[in-house]
Design an enzyme around this catalytic site. Sequence first.
Site, PDB file in Angstrom:
ATOM      1  N   SER A  46      32.829  31.156  38.650  1.00  0.00           N
ATOM      2  CA  SER A  46      31.453  30.709  38.404  1.00  0.00           C
ATOM      3  C   SER A  46      31.233  29.327  39.011  1.00  0.00           C
ATOM      4  O   SER A  46      30.083  28.913  39.185  1.00  0.00           O
ATOM      5  CB  SER A  46      31.172  30.664  36.892  1.00  0.00           C
ATOM      6  OG  SER A  46      32.143  29.901  36.205  1.00  0.00           O
ATOM      7  N   ASP A  84      40.568  32.199  37.860  1.00  0.00           N
ATOM      8  CA  ASP A  84      40.070  33.420  38.492  1.00  0.00           C
ATOM      9  C   ASP A  84      40.642  33.599  39.892  1.00  0.00           C
ATOM     10  O   ASP A  84      40.619  32.656  40.703  1.00  0.00           O
ATOM     11  CB  ASP A  84      38.540  33.337  38.650  1.00  0.00           C
ATOM     12  CG  ASP A  84      37.790  33.868  37.452  1.00  0.00           C
ATOM     13  OD1 ASP A  84      38.396  34.552  36.608  1.00  0.00           O
ATOM     14  OD2 ASP A  84      36.566  33.601  37.372  1.00  0.00           O
ATOM     15  N   LYS A 112      43.034  35.797  36.151  1.00  0.00           N
ATOM     16  CA  LYS A 112      42.044  36.821  35.810  1.00  0.00           C
ATOM     17  C   LYS A 112      41.572  37.496  37.080  1.00  0.00           C
ATOM     18  O   LYS A 112      41.322  36.820  38.088  1.00  0.00           O
ATOM     19  CB  LYS A 112      40.865  36.183  35.044  1.00  0.00           C
ATOM     20  CG  LYS A 112      39.767  37.174  34.669  1.00  0.00           C
ATOM     21  CD  LYS A 112      38.869  36.645  33.563  1.00  0.00           C
ATOM     22  CE  LYS A 112      37.854  35.609  33.968  1.00  0.00           C
ATOM     23  NZ  LYS A 112      36.877  36.060  34.988  1.00  0.00           N
ATOM     24  N   GLU A 114      38.966  40.973  38.477  1.00  0.00           N
ATOM     25  CA  GLU A 114      37.876  41.849  38.041  1.00  0.00           C
ATOM     26  C   GLU A 114      38.111  43.280  38.507  1.00  0.00           C
ATOM     27  O   GLU A 114      38.347  43.518  39.688  1.00  0.00           O
ATOM     28  CB  GLU A 114      36.545  41.355  38.615  1.00  0.00           C
ATOM     29  CG  GLU A 114      36.160  39.960  38.142  1.00  0.00           C
ATOM     30  CD  GLU A 114      34.825  39.486  38.717  1.00  0.00           C
ATOM     31  OE1 GLU A 114      34.116  40.284  39.374  1.00  0.00           O
ATOM     32  OE2 GLU A 114      34.493  38.306  38.496  1.00  0.00           O
ATOM     33  N   GLU A 181      32.609  41.482  29.842  1.00  0.00           N
ATOM     34  CA  GLU A 181      31.355  40.761  30.089  1.00  0.00           C
ATOM     35  C   GLU A 181      30.173  41.727  30.044  1.00  0.00           C
ATOM     36  O   GLU A 181      30.180  42.756  30.741  1.00  0.00           O
ATOM     37  CB  GLU A 181      31.412  40.056  31.462  1.00  0.00           C
ATOM     38  CG  GLU A 181      30.097  39.354  31.831  1.00  0.00           C
ATOM     39  CD  GLU A 181      30.197  38.382  32.999  1.00  0.00           C
ATOM     40  OE1 GLU A 181      31.311  38.135  33.486  1.00  0.00           O
ATOM     41  OE2 GLU A 181      29.132  37.871  33.411  1.00  0.00           O
TER      42      GLU A 181
HETATM   43  O1  KIV Z   1      33.751  32.717  36.307  1.00  0.00           O
HETATM   44  C1  KIV Z   1      33.506  32.684  35.093  1.00  0.00           C
HETATM   45  O2  KIV Z   1      33.067  31.675  34.527  1.00  0.00           O
HETATM   46  C2  KIV Z   1      33.765  33.891  34.311  1.00  0.00           C
HETATM   47  C3  KIV Z   1      33.201  33.974  32.934  1.00  0.00           C
HETATM   48  C4  KIV Z   1      31.724  34.152  32.984  1.00  0.00           C
HETATM   49  C5  KIV Z   1      33.856  35.045  32.141  1.00  0.00           C
HETATM   50  O3  KIV Z   1      34.401  34.794  34.814  1.00  0.00           O
HETATM   51 NA    NA Z   2      34.633  34.671  37.033  1.00  0.00          NA
END
Ligand code: KIV
Ligand code: NA
Length: 264
Positions: A46, A84, A112, A114, A181
């Site tokens: 994000s 991420d 993390k 997706e 999410e």
């Molecule tokens: O990138 C991010 O902030 C996220 C959250 C919205 C879960 O993946």
């Molecule tokens: Na994210």
Amino acid sequence: MSNITLHTLTARKQAGEKFAVLTAYDATFAHLVSSAGIEMILVGDSLGMVLQGQSSTLPVTVDEMAYHTASVARGNQSAMIMSDLPFMSYSTPEQAMDNSAKLMQAGAHIVKLEGGDWLCDSVRMLAERGVPVCPHLGLTPQAVNKLGGYRVQGRDRQSALKMIEDAKKLEDAGASMLLLECVPTLLAEEITRNVEIPVIGIGAGHHTDAQVLVMHDMLGITPGRRPKFVKDFMTEADSIEQAFRLYGDQVRAGTFPGPEHGFE
Ligand code: KIV
Ligand code: NA
């Protein structure tokens, strides 16, 4: 405060105790978030939208994620750090391993990524090599073009059943946590009940084991319309640190999110 680890957070789930996650992208905010007792910091992609002003997360690179992860790690006190893997950095298990290594060496404690059951091979290979993994299901923003917008996922029976199956398969492959999410509250509740690993929710109702929000959203400084699942904690706080503390307290007490923040 001693360091919060995967062991700490898995034990919380077993004890039926909730925990709080917030995004941070730099050392100063990582210090403040962790000092306020938030258990986990998400260095989310994000940052492409929040820091860079991009219209999606797709332009974010592994080097940028590693840079922000290292900054967060320097400011962090005791929180667990999740980073991420950005768009197209884990298309194959080999790529997932090379790029996870960069994030872990920058200071992440868990990565993390997706997707659904197609991630199982990558999750297994990473877990076997000592890298904890959190698959992100439901609305996966890196797939916004395929999904046709930022919409709630798992509303029809077929996609709900597929998400339940994917969650179980990913747990069996060695996932250490899951993130959901924008999925209906009852679906998130069922997935949370079905797995032993902690489930973090955003726009996934009040039954998940943990909650995450983008920091700028919960401080009320994100321009434009505020999504239904977001609460501006600055309206109840005198300082940013107090807003972080209130958020953590309300997540742990089960008073945030309320039913009004979820989707049917
Ligand atoms: O990138 C991010 O902030 C996220 C959250 C919205 C879960 O993946
Ligand atoms: Na994210």
